[in-house]
Design a protein around this motif. Structure first.
Motif, mmCIF file in Angstrom:
data_model
loop_
_atom_site.group_PDB
_atom_site.id
_atom_site.type_symbol
_atom_site.label_atom_id
_atom_site.label_comp_id
_atom_site.label_asym_id
_atom_site.label_seq_id
_atom_site.Cartn_x
_atom_site.Cartn_y
_atom_site.Cartn_z
ATOM 1 N N ARG A 36 2.499 -10.273 -9.527
ATOM 2 C CA ARG A 36 2.568 -10.221 -8.070
ATOM 3 C C ARG A 36 3.735 -11.043 -7.512
ATOM 4 N NH1 ARG A 36 -1.344 -7.604 -5.767
ATOM 5 N NH2 ARG A 36 -0.809 -8.464 -3.725
ATOM 6 N N SER A 37 4.481 -11.685 -8.391
ATOM 7 C CA SER A 37 5.624 -12.469 -7.922
ATOM 8 C C SER A 37 6.752 -11.584 -7.401
ATOM 9 C CB SER A 37 6.153 -13.354 -9.055
ATOM 10 O OG SER A 37 6.664 -12.565 -10.118
ATOM 11 N N VAL A 38 6.702 -10.292 -7.718
ATOM 12 C CA VAL A 38 7.746 -9.377 -7.242
ATOM 13 C C VAL A 38 7.577 -9.068 -5.759
ATOM 14 C CG1 VAL A 38 8.074 -8.331 -9.511
ATOM 15 C CG2 VAL A 38 6.396 -7.354 -7.939
ATOM 16 N N LEU A 39 6.423 -9.438 -5.181
ATOM 17 C CA LEU A 39 6.181 -9.203 -3.756
ATOM 18 C C LEU A 39 6.662 -10.388 -2.928
ATOM 19 C CD1 LEU A 39 2.555 -7.710 -3.815
ATOM 20 C CD2 LEU A 39 4.712 -6.460 -3.725
ATOM 21 N N LYS A 40 6.999 -10.086 -1.696
ATOM 22 C CA LYS A 40 7.359 -11.118 -0.729
ATOM 23 C C LYS A 40 6.577 -10.852 0.547
ATOM 24 C CE LYS A 40 11.289 -12.983 1.887
ATOM 25 N NZ LYS A 40 12.738 -12.848 2.152
ATOM 26 N N GLU A 41 5.641 -11.716 0.825
ATOM 27 C CA GLU A 41 4.759 -11.543 1.980
ATOM 28 C C GLU A 41 4.062 -10.176 1.940
ATOM 29 O OE1 GLU A 41 7.062 -12.174 5.457
ATOM 30 O OE2 GLU A 41 7.512 -14.271 5.016
ATOM 31 N N GLY A 42 3.638 -9.793 0.733
ATOM 32 C CA GLY A 42 2.915 -8.535 0.575
ATOM 33 C C GLY A 42 3.789 -7.298 0.622
ATOM 34 N N ALA A 91 0.817 -1.222 0.000
ATOM 35 C CA ALA A 91 0.000 0.000 0.000
ATOM 36 C C ALA A 91 0.844 1.263 0.000
ATOM 37 C CB ALA A 91 -0.925 0.003 1.214
ATOM 38 N N ALA A 92 2.109 1.153 0.410
ATOM 39 C CA ALA A 92 2.959 2.338 0.543
ATOM 40 C C ALA A 92 3.885 2.556 -0.640
ATOM 41 C CB ALA A 92 3.790 2.251 1.822
ATOM 42 N N ILE A 93 3.958 1.587 -1.567
ATOM 43 C CA ILE A 93 4.899 1.738 -2.670
ATOM 44 C C ILE A 93 4.371 2.736 -3.692
ATOM 45 C CG2 ILE A 93 5.770 -0.598 -2.339
ATOM 46 C CD1 ILE A 93 4.171 -1.486 -4.764
ATOM 47 N N ALA A 94 5.247 3.189 -4.591
ATOM 48 C CA ALA A 94 4.891 4.201 -5.592
ATOM 49 C C ALA A 94 3.762 3.707 -6.487
ATOM 50 C CB ALA A 94 6.123 4.545 -6.426
ATOM 51 N N ASP A 95 2.974 4.642 -7.008
ATOM 52 C CA ASP A 95 1.839 4.288 -7.876
ATOM 53 C C ASP A 95 2.293 3.491 -9.086
ATOM 54 O OD1 ASP A 95 0.214 5.663 -6.130
ATOM 55 O OD2 ASP A 95 0.252 7.523 -7.300
ATOM 56 N N GLU A 96 3.442 3.860 -9.656
ATOM 57 C CA GLU A 96 3.943 3.148 -10.832
ATOM 58 C C GLU A 96 4.258 1.691 -10.508
ATOM 59 O OE1 GLU A 96 4.638 7.475 -11.402
ATOM 60 O OE2 GLU A 96 4.875 6.063 -9.760
ATOM 61 N N LEU A 97 4.790 1.454 -9.300
ATOM 62 C CA LEU A 97 5.094 0.084 -8.888
ATOM 63 C C LEU A 97 3.819 -0.703 -8.609
ATOM 64 C CD1 LEU A 97 8.136 0.733 -6.518
ATOM 65 C CD2 LEU A 97 8.171 -0.086 -8.881
ATOM 66 N N GLN A 98 2.803 -0.033 -8.077
ATOM 67 C CA GLN A 98 1.532 -0.709 -7.821
ATOM 68 C C GLN A 98 0.903 -1.201 -9.116
ATOM 69 O OE1 GLN A 98 -1.143 1.432 -5.283
ATOM 70 N NE2 GLN A 98 0.382 1.821 -3.713
ATOM 71 N N GLU A 99 1.068 -0.412 -10.204
ATOM 72 C CA GLU A 99 0.562 -0.858 -11.508
ATOM 73 C C GLU A 99 1.333 -2.079 -11.977
ATOM 74 O OE1 GLU A 99 -2.023 0.258 -13.273
ATOM 75 O OE2 GLU A 99 -2.492 1.584 -11.595
ATOM 76 N N ALA A 100 2.659 -2.074 -11.739
ATOM 77 C CA ALA A 100 3.480 -3.221 -12.137
ATOM 78 C C ALA A 100 3.142 -4.462 -11.314
ATOM 79 C CB ALA A 100 4.956 -2.867 -11.979
ATOM 80 N N VAL A 101 2.850 -4.256 -10.033
ATOM 81 C CA VAL A 101 2.506 -5.378 -9.147
ATOM 82 C C VAL A 101 1.202 -6.040 -9.587
ATOM 83 C CG1 VAL A 101 1.743 -5.927 -6.794
ATOM 84 C CG2 VAL A 101 3.807 -4.568 -7.163
ATOM 85 N N LYS A 102 0.256 -5.253 -10.081
ATOM 86 C CA LYS A 102 -1.020 -5.821 -10.548
ATOM 87 C C LYS A 102 -0.804 -6.802 -11.696
ATOM 88 C CE LYS A 102 -3.858 -1.815 -9.262
ATOM 89 N NZ LYS A 102 -4.671 -0.662 -9.777
ATOM 90 N N LYS A 103 0.227 -6.541 -12.512
ATOM 91 C CA LYS A 103 0.517 -7.418 -13.643
ATOM 92 C C LYS A 103 1.349 -8.632 -13.229
ATOM 93 C CE LYS A 103 0.479 -3.465 -16.808
ATOM 94 N NZ LYS A 103 1.278 -2.641 -17.745
#
Length: 858
Positions: free
Chosen positions: A547-553, A533-545
């Motif tokens: 989600r493997s880039v996240l680790k435990e959210g 929830a705190a990451i940059a908007d551009e990264l949030q768009e990338a995460v939607k495509k």
């Protein structure tokens, strides 16, 4: 002269105040148009001279041409002057005291080159054969190698090649080093002999970071062999848009592989795209809109005053064409008087402005070039045509209206004021809340909606113009700042062998006479896992495509810890509003987070400003370090966010998306950094200097050969120059629009009040007291102000949004509402309306009731 025109002149003489106000309005308009046109041509002239002083006078450059190709270029009909140049290469400078510039760089010019390129002879003479050279004064002053006129030089000249590369390096490529050792060498060596015949000042074409001192020889076109290759820099006879196609065709027909254009110079000839033209066009459009509003109201009110007069002319046989032409004739008389005066005032005003701003312009450019008043037939023609067009548009509608005035309606005065019970109906609540005076004031407004609408229209136009211009110019400044590299220092100093910047070295450098400000930083790259929830908007768009880039959210951020010396940190903390004591406390590590970043998105070619992280003050960042060899992650201590800012300290550049800069004290850094990674830190010193080139020379004299530096003075000056020039335009815009707006509002309201003398006399004759009259006028002012703001502010927001959308094609940042400008406009509307009402009503109060009742004008 026909009778209608004679009567028009008599009317202008009888209504001296109205005529004078209209003339002043046209003078203001013509003066502003002249000032803008002259400023545009003068600024283009300055930039042409400045560009020629920095990079030489040439329009097209044909590279690596043979003797046959050179002859074809010289014989081309479009060619005026051919400057032949050749980069002969590099040779080691034996005995050089500056390890950052260990070479001599040899160039050759023909006779035209010495006049069309910025080569300043300081001693001796220029070379006349290919066996003679002039050398840069910096070789003696900076490298401490003593040459004298008459010295003979035997040089081994070649090209620089970096290890593992087959592409030669030029003067724009800095010295290639790794771990303090050179990773480049000179190859393809030929032996040359020269005689020194003179000294030149350090060429401005030589960048501060270039590895070679410039020496210049002579090239004779008659001695060029068939196998030789040279560069031909061309000055054209005529500079227009056709030069691009012509140069391409010439190159194609003669098999010339490389053609370059001097875009920087051509843009100031109006050939290449330049922001100056669009800015000038916008300023001109703003002036025209504001002027039409001002002058139109003057002519509209003049027609209203003359309605009975025109009706009487109609009753004795005046045609529609004669009545219409009487208004146009009035415009011609006003123009003949006003436009020449306006042009002279504009030239005088811009000339005085140049005298005032020249010191700032020269300081920004770092040159002796000045803004000079350039008066061209084109600038005067633009001023005349735009002024005449403004008058014509302003008179067109009143002229059409005048032609339609019938004799009966004009004599009865029924065209301006048409009353019905419904038209002047007001709410009963109005009288209960504000009294009978407010109700009468509102009825007065409603009974003559045409005049009321003209006043409100003037106010709305003024509000929209002021806010949109203010918004546009502030956005241009922000866009310019986004496109800059963010250089906020002059010189960067560091050790190239990984050695840390010790206090002794720092003090010896910062104590130099011209150093005005400094900052020492020690930086470490670590990591932190940030909640989604705190990451940059551009990264949030990338995460939607993905989600493997996240680790435990959580998303892994690269964190750059920047530790500043205490004095610099205190000044920086004060500037961003952080608690210094909190930052200096090592027991509870705290940091300033730079949460706003700006970068260029390579995929969209857009400059973007965005939030790098959506965090709150008081939150903690859990830092960690990953060993690149073992890929093992080591937990570090937490750091609390003490403050957030968009301001970068001296020396820091904006981070990228997924990166975060935090600023801490040296004491906090010692607690945060594990001893295992302490050796990976990088210490740097950043300086601002009153004389950066002199400071650079003094740093070069230090005996420590591992000390490296980079002079960014030129880059910083160029950025500051751009901001300064934009600021001049910005504040010029604001002053210009304010002048038009105030004149427009004051003229419309004061005239409207003046035309209501009979109405006010009737109110006074039935018992309205001076206090009640003042109260009524105050309420009318409020009605005008509120109504204009209700229309003006939403319209301004719509226009500002479209401006933002237009700029967002290249620049991306949040839509900022200019709250200061909005509040200023709200206050200004009521102040100006109130002042106009006060001034006009004061004059009305002096009128005799009987005389006012006899007045023919409504």
């Amino acid at each position: 002269m026909n009778i209608v025109n004679t009567l028009t002149i008599r009317h202008l003489k009888q209504n001296k105040r109205r005529t004078l106000v209209t003339i002043i309005g046209v003078i203001i308009s013509a003066a502003m148009v002249t000032a803008v046109a002259t400023l545009g041509f003068s600024f283009l002239d300055l930039m042409q001279r400045q560009t020629i002083a920095e990079s030489g006078e040439w329009h097209v450059l044909y590279q690596n041409v043979s003797k046959e190709q050179l002859e074809a270029i010289q014989n081309d009909d479009a060619t005026k002057v051919v400057t032949i140049t050749k980069d002969l290469g590099y040779t080691p400078l034996v005995g050089a005291d500056n390890s950052s510039k260990p070479y001599l760089f040899i160039q050759a010019y023909n006779a035209q080159g010495f006049t069309h390129f910025p080569i300043q002879l300081s001693k001796g003479r220029l070379p006349q054969t290919d066996k003679e050279v002039v050398i840069s004064e910096a070789i003696v002053k900076n490298a401490k190698v003593n040459y004298e006129i008459g010295d003979h030089l035997a040089l081994s000249v070649g090209e620089r090649f970096e290890k593992g590369s087959d592409q030669p390096l030029d003067q724009t490529s800095s010295l290639r080093r790794e771990d303090g050792k050179l990773t480049e060498s000179i190859q393809q060596i030929t032996n040359k002999e020269y005689t020194v015949v003179g000294f030149i000042k350090r060429p401005v074409m030589e960048p501060a970071w270039s590895p070679g001192y410039t020496i210049i020889s002579y090239i004779d076109e008659n001695s060029i062999k068939a196998t030789d290759r040279v560069n031909a820099a061309i000055v054209l006879k005529t500079v227009d848009h056709s030069l691009y196609d012509h140069a391409k065709q010439l190159a194609k027909s003669n098999n010339i592989d490389s053609v370059q254009y001097n875009y920087r110079l051509l843009r100031y000839y109006g050939i290449s795209k330049s922001e100056l033209f669009s800015i000038s066009a916008i300023i001109m459009a703003v002036i025209i809109i504001g002027s039409i509003s001002l002058i139109y109201n003057a002519f509209a009110i003049s027609v209203s005053e003359r309605s009975r007069h025109l009706g009487m002319l109609a009753s004795v046989g005046a045609t529609k064409r004669q009545k219409r032409n009487s208004v146009f004739f009035e415009g011609v008389i006003i123009g003949v008087i006003s436009i020449p005066i306006g042009i002279l005032c504009g030239l005088a005003g811009i000339g005085i402005t140049f005298l005032l701003i020249n010191p700032f312009i020269q300081g920004a450019f770092g040159t002796s070039e000045k803004l000079t008043l350039i008066i061209t037939p084109m600038s005067l023609l633009i001023a005349c045509v735009v002024s005449m067009l403004t008058i014509f548009i302003s008179t067109f509608i009143p002229a059409i209206k005048a032609s339609k005035i019938s004799a009966i309606d004009a004599i009865r005065q029924t065209s301006d004021v048409k009353l019905t019970r419904r038209a002047v109906k007001t709410s009963k609540l109005m009288r209960k809340l504000f009294g009978i005076e407010a109700e009468i004031g509102l009825k007065n407004i409603k009974r003559n909606k045409r005049r009321y609408h003209a006043t409100v229209f003037s106010l709305v136009i003024s509000i929209v113009l002021f806010l949109t211009v203010s918004f546009y110019t502030s956005n241009l400044k922000q866009s310019l700042a986004l496109s800059q590299e963010g250089v906020n220092y002059d010189i960067q100093v560091w050790y190239n062998n990984g050695k840390q910047m010790d206090e002794t070295t720092v003090q010896s450098i910062v104590s130099l006479d011209d150093v005005s400000e400094y900052n020492v930083t020690k930086s470490y790259m670590v990591n932190a896992w940030i909640e989604e929830a705190a990451i940059a908007d551009e990264l949030q768009e990338a995460v939607k495509k993905d989600r493997s880039v996240l680790k435990e959210g959580k998303y892994l951020y690269s964190i750059k810890i920047n530790a500043m010396n205490d004095s610099s940190l205190q000044a920086y903390a004060k500037a961003v509003g952080a608690n210094v004591e909190q930052l200096l406390n090592p027991d509870h590590p705290a940091a300033i987070v730079v949460d706003t970043i700006q970068y260029k998105d390579e995929t969209t070619n857009k400059f973007v400003q965005t939030k790098s992280i959506h965090a709150k003050i008081g939150q903690s960042l859990h830092l960690s370090y990953t060993n690149e060899e073992t890929n093992k992650e080591t937990e570090l201590k937490e750091v609390t966010i003490a403050a957030k800012t968009d301001q970068l300290p001296m020396g820091m550049r904006s981070a990228a998306v997924g990166e975060l800069d935090i600023v801490v004290s040296k004491h906090v850094l010692e607690r945060l950094i594990d001893e295992k990674i302490e050796a990976f830190g990088q210490a740097q010193l950043f300086l601002k200097s009153k004389d950066p080139l002199k400071t650079q020379q003094e740093i070069e004299e230090f005996s420590d050969s591992n000390l490296s530096f980079l002079n960014e003075y030129q880059s910083r000056v160029m950025e500051e120059q751009g901001i300064l020039i934009m600021s001049v335009f910005t504040y010029g815009f604001i002053v210009l629009i304010s002048a038009i707006s105030i004149a427009n509002i004051f003229n419309t309201i004061s005239t409207s009040i003046s035309l209501r003398k009979r109405e006010f006399a009737m109110l006074k004759s039935v018992g309205m007291t001076p206090k009640g009259f003042a109260k009524m006028m105050n309420y009318e002012s409020i009605f005008y102000g509120v109504k204009s703001l209700l229309y003006g502010l939403p319209l301004s927001f719509i226009v500002m949004y479209f401006i933002h959308r237009t700029l967002s094609s290249k620049y991306s940042y949040e839509f900022p509402l200019p709250w200061i400008s909005i509040l200023s406009v709200i206050a200004a509307v009521f102040v100006i309306v109130g002042s106009a009402m006060l001034y006009s009503s004061a004059k009305v109060k002096k009128e005799n009731i009987i005389d006012a009742l006899k007045q023919e004008n409504i």
